[in-house]
Write a protein that holds these residues in place. Sequence first.
Motif, mmCIF file in Angstrom:
data_model
loop_
_atom_site.group_PDB
_atom_site.id
_atom_site.type_symbol
_atom_site.label_atom_id
_atom_site.label_comp_id
_atom_site.label_asym_id
_atom_site.label_seq_id
_atom_site.Cartn_x
_atom_site.Cartn_y
_atom_site.Cartn_z
ATOM 1 N N THR A 179 -16.288 14.899 8.834
ATOM 2 C CA THR A 179 -17.238 16.376 9.649
ATOM 3 C C THR A 179 -16.433 16.243 11.166
ATOM 4 O O THR A 179 -16.122 16.583 11.770
ATOM 5 C CB THR A 179 -18.750 16.191 10.329
ATOM 6 O OG1 THR A 179 -19.126 16.648 8.458
ATOM 7 C CG2 THR A 179 -19.515 16.774 10.833
ATOM 8 N N GLN A 190 -14.805 18.521 13.458
ATOM 9 C CA GLN A 190 -15.265 18.802 15.256
ATOM 10 C C GLN A 190 -13.995 19.421 16.387
ATOM 11 O O GLN A 190 -13.842 20.004 16.926
ATOM 12 C CB GLN A 190 -16.267 18.383 15.552
ATOM 13 C CG GLN A 190 -17.457 18.812 14.882
ATOM 14 C CD GLN A 190 -18.642 17.352 15.242
ATOM 15 O OE1 GLN A 190 -19.254 16.027 14.562
ATOM 16 N NE2 GLN A 190 -19.422 17.746 16.392
ATOM 17 N N LEU A 232 -16.635 14.742 20.717
ATOM 18 C CA LEU A 232 -16.822 16.001 19.878
ATOM 19 C C LEU A 232 -18.109 16.742 20.568
ATOM 20 O O LEU A 232 -18.223 17.873 19.863
ATOM 21 C CB LEU A 232 -17.853 15.087 18.475
ATOM 22 C CG LEU A 232 -17.358 13.870 18.000
ATOM 23 C CD1 LEU A 232 -18.472 13.593 16.648
ATOM 24 C CD2 LEU A 232 -16.114 14.741 17.016
#
Length: 387
Positions: free
Chosen positions: A42, A46, A316
């Motif tokens: 993830t 991002q 992020l």
Amino acid sequence: MFMCSETLRRPQFGNRLLTDPNLVFKHNAWDNVVWDEEQEKTAKAQVQANSEELVNDDVRENYENKADEFWDAFYSRHQNRFFKDRHWLFTEFPELASTEAPSTERTRRTLADVTESCTESTSSKVQNIKQNNDQLDDDSVSSQTITDDISLSVSNSEQPVDRSENLVATEVTTNSNAMDNAHGHHDDHFPGYRASQRMLEVGCGVGNTVFPILRTNDDDGLFVYCCDFSRNAIELVTSHADYDETRCLGFVHDITDEGATFPFPENSLDVVILIFVLSAIDPGKMSAAVRRLARHLKPGGCILLRDYGRYDMAQLRFKKGRCLTENFYARGDGTRCYFFTQEELRILFNGAGLVEELNLVDRRLQVNRGRQLKMYRVWIQCKYRKL
């Protein structure tokens, strides 16, 4: 997590481990947090998303050319009220403390204690920032880095600097004659030349590292140099009540300017300190800057670094359109930030002829218990020595 000196009576950071996910909000921070495959995936997605749209060359050049102006504006706005004094440094880097055995009182608090005591006191600041901007990291450096020193600091009780006084910063110039006049710098006589131990902090800001060192390290032979390319930051340092010209010299300096002159000769420093500063430099200039610093270390001297790691929460949270080059971003206020891997730092310092003693990733989970928020931080801590 990190190696500890036997002379220090408090454990170093890395002792609070989350073994039961149901207890995540019991404390303000957890150490050595292991990311699972899904979380890693993830994070990469991002970063890929916020890096797809790069700023154009003219905008990127403007950020570089006006870097000092952006940081001047930051310190003009925040004065000495933003960052907290970094007392955690004496645990993570014992060489910054006195050469004599520290007292029990000085070495009592762990980094976990620091996290516990100050995250609560700053939670209202985080709350206000979140209310003003749903994207914490898009507004300014204050929103981008609000948690950088939360868990690694204690409250600063100093009063704001009175800017009405005539504050004069000592500016390092590229002209060698001006350097001699300003600092009395020649082959055998320069500021701090009598010292038995010399430290330099690069990117000193308003002194949140320098002044704790001067207060804690009672070595009579210690002299600390501190530089920043923000004139406003150096003005705040040199006007501070703890600034002592017999033990410290603050000066304006850009370490990426290879033509600039330091107020001390090569092979004269015992320690160089880089705390969240290398990441603010254009990646293309990092290698030359590190080599310059290495040349000024004595044989046996070391560089101490703590900085942003790849996939830190701050990276992020960047939106599209903030990426300058790969893993290098501009904040809303114009200041910039790079996110390192261990190998990138290894290449930088080994390339300057330095030997690695420490290169570790610090993965920490910070939580806001009141708002039930989780914040995953990634920092890298290094020590490299000149043989």
